[in-house]
Design a protein around this motif. Structure first.
Motif, PDB file in Angstrom:
ATOM      1  N   GLU A  43       0.842  -1.207   0.000  1.00  0.00           N
ATOM      2  CA  GLU A  43       0.000   0.000   0.000  1.00  0.00           C
ATOM      3  C   GLU A  43       0.871   1.248   0.000  1.00  0.00           C
ATOM      4  O   GLU A  43       0.567   2.230  -0.673  1.00  0.00           O
ATOM      5  CB  GLU A  43      -0.945   0.010   1.197  1.00  0.00           C
ATOM      6  CG  GLU A  43      -2.063  -0.998   1.112  1.00  0.00           C
ATOM      7  CD  GLU A  43      -2.958  -0.798  -0.103  1.00  0.00           C
ATOM      8  OE1 GLU A  43      -3.356   0.352  -0.399  1.00  0.00           O
ATOM      9  OE2 GLU A  43      -3.255  -1.806  -0.774  1.00  0.00           O
ATOM     10  N   HIS A  44       1.950   1.221   0.759  1.00  0.00           N
ATOM     11  CA  HIS A  44       2.892   2.346   0.797  1.00  0.00           C
ATOM     12  C   HIS A  44       3.500   2.579  -0.589  1.00  0.00           C
ATOM     13  O   HIS A  44       3.681   3.717  -1.012  1.00  0.00           O
ATOM     14  CB  HIS A  44       4.001   2.078   1.820  1.00  0.00           C
ATOM     15  CG  HIS A  44       5.124   3.062   1.756  1.00  0.00           C
ATOM     16  ND1 HIS A  44       5.034   4.324   2.277  1.00  0.00           N
ATOM     17  CD2 HIS A  44       6.366   2.963   1.200  1.00  0.00           C
ATOM     18  CE1 HIS A  44       6.174   4.979   2.057  1.00  0.00           C
ATOM     19  NE2 HIS A  44       6.996   4.165   1.409  1.00  0.00           N
ATOM     20  N   CYS A  45       3.801   1.498  -1.305  1.00  0.00           N
ATOM     21  CA  CYS A  45       4.434   1.601  -2.619  1.00  0.00           C
ATOM     22  C   CYS A  45       3.454   2.071  -3.695  1.00  0.00           C
ATOM     23  O   CYS A  45       3.883   2.556  -4.740  1.00  0.00           O
ATOM     24  CB  CYS A  45       5.020   0.245  -3.028  1.00  0.00           C
ATOM     25  SG  CYS A  45       6.406  -0.271  -1.994  1.00  0.00           S
ATOM     26  N   GLY A  46       2.151   1.924  -3.457  1.00  0.00           N
ATOM     27  CA  GLY A  46       1.159   2.359  -4.431  1.00  0.00           C
ATOM     28  C   GLY A  46       1.041   1.407  -5.600  1.00  0.00           C
ATOM     29  O   GLY A  46       1.507   0.273  -5.558  1.00  0.00           O
ATOM     30  N   ASN A  47       0.427   1.887  -6.670  1.00  0.00           N
ATOM     31  CA  ASN A  47       0.200   1.068  -7.865  1.00  0.00           C
ATOM     32  C   ASN A  47       1.341   1.224  -8.853  1.00  0.00           C
ATOM     33  O   ASN A  47       1.139   1.554 -10.014  1.00  0.00           O
ATOM     34  CB  ASN A  47      -1.131   1.446  -8.529  1.00  0.00           C
ATOM     35  CG  ASN A  47      -2.317   0.979  -7.728  1.00  0.00           C
ATOM     36  OD1 ASN A  47      -2.232  -0.016  -7.027  1.00  0.00           O
ATOM     37  ND2 ASN A  47      -3.413   1.693  -7.831  1.00  0.00           N
ATOM     38  N   ASP A  48       2.506   0.995  -8.400  1.00  0.00           N
ATOM     39  CA  ASP A  48       3.706   1.120  -9.219  1.00  0.00           C
ATOM     40  C   ASP A  48       3.816  -0.099 -10.135  1.00  0.00           C
ATOM     41  O   ASP A  48       3.743  -1.243  -9.673  1.00  0.00           O
ATOM     42  CB  ASP A  48       4.927   1.209  -8.291  1.00  0.00           C
ATOM     43  CG  ASP A  48       6.192   1.613  -8.997  1.00  0.00           C
ATOM     44  OD1 ASP A  48       6.357   1.249 -10.178  1.00  0.00           O
ATOM     45  OD2 ASP A  48       7.011   2.294  -8.364  1.00  0.00           O
ATOM     46  N   GLU A  49       3.986   0.129 -11.428  1.00  0.00           N
ATOM     47  CA  GLU A  49       4.120  -0.984 -12.378  1.00  0.00           C
ATOM     48  C   GLU A  49       5.338  -1.843 -12.083  1.00  0.00           C
ATOM     49  O   GLU A  49       5.367  -3.030 -12.416  1.00  0.00           O
ATOM     50  CB  GLU A  49       4.187  -0.449 -13.811  1.00  0.00           C
ATOM     51  CG  GLU A  49       2.869   0.106 -14.301  1.00  0.00           C
ATOM     52  CD  GLU A  49       2.952   0.619 -15.726  1.00  0.00           C
ATOM     53  OE1 GLU A  49       3.926   0.296 -16.447  1.00  0.00           O
ATOM     54  OE2 GLU A  49       2.025   1.348 -16.117  1.00  0.00           O
ATOM     55  N   ASP A  50       6.346  -1.252 -11.455  1.00  0.00           N
ATOM     56  CA  ASP A  50       7.554  -2.015 -11.110  1.00  0.00           C
ATOM     57  C   ASP A  50       7.235  -3.162 -10.157  1.00  0.00           C
ATOM     58  O   ASP A  50       7.927  -4.181 -10.167  1.00  0.00           O
ATOM     59  CB  ASP A  50       8.598  -1.118 -10.449  1.00  0.00           C
ATOM     60  CG  ASP A  50       9.219  -0.120 -11.412  1.00  0.00           C
ATOM     61  OD1 ASP A  50       9.160  -0.350 -12.635  1.00  0.00           O
ATOM     62  OD2 ASP A  50       9.758   0.895 -10.933  1.00  0.00           O
ATOM     63  N   LEU A  51       6.203  -3.008  -9.328  1.00  0.00           N
ATOM     64  CA  LEU A  51       5.887  -4.031  -8.329  1.00  0.00           C
ATOM     65  C   LEU A  51       5.571  -5.362  -9.001  1.00  0.00           C
ATOM     66  O   LEU A  51       5.975  -6.423  -8.506  1.00  0.00           O
ATOM     67  CB  LEU A  51       4.723  -3.598  -7.443  1.00  0.00           C
ATOM     68  CG  LEU A  51       4.924  -2.325  -6.624  1.00  0.00           C
ATOM     69  CD1 LEU A  51       3.717  -2.074  -5.725  1.00  0.00           C
ATOM     70  CD2 LEU A  51       6.201  -2.374  -5.806  1.00  0.00           C
ATOM     71  N   THR A  52       4.847  -5.314 -10.117  1.00  0.00           N
ATOM     72  CA  THR A  52       4.529  -6.544 -10.845  1.00  0.00           C
ATOM     73  C   THR A  52       5.801  -7.190 -11.374  1.00  0.00           C
ATOM     74  O   THR A  52       5.979  -8.407 -11.270  1.00  0.00           O
ATOM     75  CB  THR A  52       3.560  -6.239 -12.005  1.00  0.00           C
ATOM     76  OG1 THR A  52       2.380  -5.638 -11.465  1.00  0.00           O
ATOM     77  CG2 THR A  52       3.185  -7.507 -12.761  1.00  0.00           C
ATOM     78  N   GLU A  53       6.689  -6.384 -11.916  1.00  0.00           N
ATOM     79  CA  GLU A  53       7.965  -6.912 -12.423  1.00  0.00           C
ATOM     80  C   GLU A  53       8.800  -7.512 -11.296  1.00  0.00           C
ATOM     81  O   GLU A  53       9.388  -8.582 -11.440  1.00  0.00           O
ATOM     82  CB  GLU A  53       8.750  -5.797 -13.109  1.00  0.00           C
ATOM     83  CG  GLU A  53      10.029  -6.270 -13.757  1.00  0.00           C
ATOM     84  CD  GLU A  53      10.779  -5.132 -14.426  1.00  0.00           C
ATOM     85  OE1 GLU A  53      12.018  -5.080 -14.264  1.00  0.00           O
ATOM     86  OE2 GLU A  53      10.133  -4.312 -15.101  1.00  0.00           O
ATOM     87  N   PHE A  54       8.830  -6.836 -10.153  1.00  0.00           N
ATOM     88  CA  PHE A  54       9.580  -7.356  -9.003  1.00  0.00           C
ATOM     89  C   PHE A  54       9.011  -8.701  -8.551  1.00  0.00           C
ATOM     90  O   PHE A  54       9.753  -9.609  -8.187  1.00  0.00           O
ATOM     91  CB  PHE A  54       9.553  -6.381  -7.826  1.00  0.00           C
ATOM     92  CG  PHE A  54      10.200  -5.047  -8.093  1.00  0.00           C
ATOM     93  CD1 PHE A  54      11.211  -4.902  -9.029  1.00  0.00           C
ATOM     94  CD2 PHE A  54       9.791  -3.925  -7.389  1.00  0.00           C
ATOM     95  CE1 PHE A  54      11.808  -3.669  -9.269  1.00  0.00           C
ATOM     96  CE2 PHE A  54      10.379  -2.690  -7.618  1.00  0.00           C
ATOM     97  CZ  PHE A  54      11.387  -2.559  -8.562  1.00  0.00           C
ATOM     98  N   GLU A  55       7.683  -8.819  -8.581  1.00  0.00           N
ATOM     99  CA  GLU A  55       7.056 -10.074  -8.166  1.00  0.00           C
ATOM    100  C   GLU A  55       7.383 -11.201  -9.138  1.00  0.00           C
ATOM    101  O   GLU A  55       7.715 -12.316  -8.710  1.00  0.00           O
ATOM    102  CB  GLU A  55       5.535  -9.925  -8.041  1.00  0.00           C
ATOM    103  CG  GLU A  55       4.883 -11.219  -7.622  1.00  0.00           C
ATOM    104  CD  GLU A  55       3.410 -11.116  -7.322  1.00  0.00           C
ATOM    105  OE1 GLU A  55       2.750 -12.165  -7.378  1.00  0.00           O
ATOM    106  OE2 GLU A  55       2.920 -10.011  -7.016  1.00  0.00           O
ATOM    107  N   ILE A  56       7.304 -10.927 -10.412  1.00  0.00           N
ATOM    108  CA  ILE A  56       7.628 -11.946 -11.421  1.00  0.00           C
ATOM    109  C   ILE A  56       9.065 -12.423 -11.235  1.00  0.00           C
ATOM    110  O   ILE A  56       9.349 -13.622 -11.254  1.00  0.00           O
ATOM    111  CB  ILE A  56       7.389 -11.404 -12.844  1.00  0.00           C
ATOM    112  CG1 ILE A  56       5.889 -11.224 -13.082  1.00  0.00           C
ATOM    113  CG2 ILE A  56       8.003 -12.331 -13.900  1.00  0.00           C
ATOM    114  CD1 ILE A  56       5.539 -10.418 -14.318  1.00  0.00           C
TER     115      ILE A  56
END
Length: 181
Positions: A71-84
């Motif tokens: 939630e702190h990081c927000g809807n950052d597209e990088d988060l999906t890449e980091f998860e993958i």
């Protein structure tokens, strides 16, 4: 202003969870868990109780804190890449019932919203003792639809640790807990 979250503490919990998975068989063998020697002494009951409490507490704590970090990081597209990248082709569990995509975020949500959680033990090939299978079974409802997620604790903890490290390395958590942010 976000909460201050002990990220090192989250890493510690993930480290312990992975070690519990790897140690289960050796510990059960050493302690004769659920063996002929154990009957009447309650070692299995004690082991099951300690293990279930530790797993529940650590998995809940990690999941809640990771959702707050997300939630702190927000809807950052990088988060999906980091998860993958963190999953690196690993399976963090199996959907036994229900329909949902099994992402790290969804696994955190399933932990938080589960109505029931169980662990299972399997017989050693020799049949002399039982040990925890490394999975954490979560059950719940989404609306009226039942779901069951068999969380593979070792792979899950490894993936979450990699994901959290990626968030840290890319300064997504740098202002976490700061009153001025």
């Amino acid at each position: 202003m976000s909460h201050a979250i002990d990220i090192d503490g989250v890493h510690e919990k993930l480290f312990v969870l992975r070690n519990l998975v790897f140690a289960s068989r050796s510990y059960a063998s050493e302690e004769n868990i659920a063996s002929d020697i154990d009957y009447g002494y309650g070692f299995f009951d004690d082991y099951w109780g300690y293990l279930k409490v530790i797993l529940s507490n650590y998995i809940i704590e990690v999941s809640v804190k990771m959702r707050m970090i997300q939630e702190h990081c927000g809807n950052d597209e990088d988060l999906t890449e980091f998860e993958i990248d963190a999953l690196n082709g690993m399976s963090i569990g199996a959907i036994k019932e229900g329909k949902f995509d099994l992402t790290l975020r969804e696994s955190f949500n399933k932990v938080i919203h589960s109505k029931r959680a169980t662990i299972e033990f399997i017989d050693d090939e020799s049949g002399k003792f039982k040990y925890w299978d490394g999975n954490f079974n979560l059950y719940g409802f989404r609306g009226k639809e039942e779901w069951h997620l068999e969380l593979s604790v070792g792979c899950w903890a490894k993936s979450v640790a990699s994901y959290l490290t990626a968030l840290e390395d890319n300064e997504k958590t740098i202002n976490l807990g700061q009153d001025w942010s």
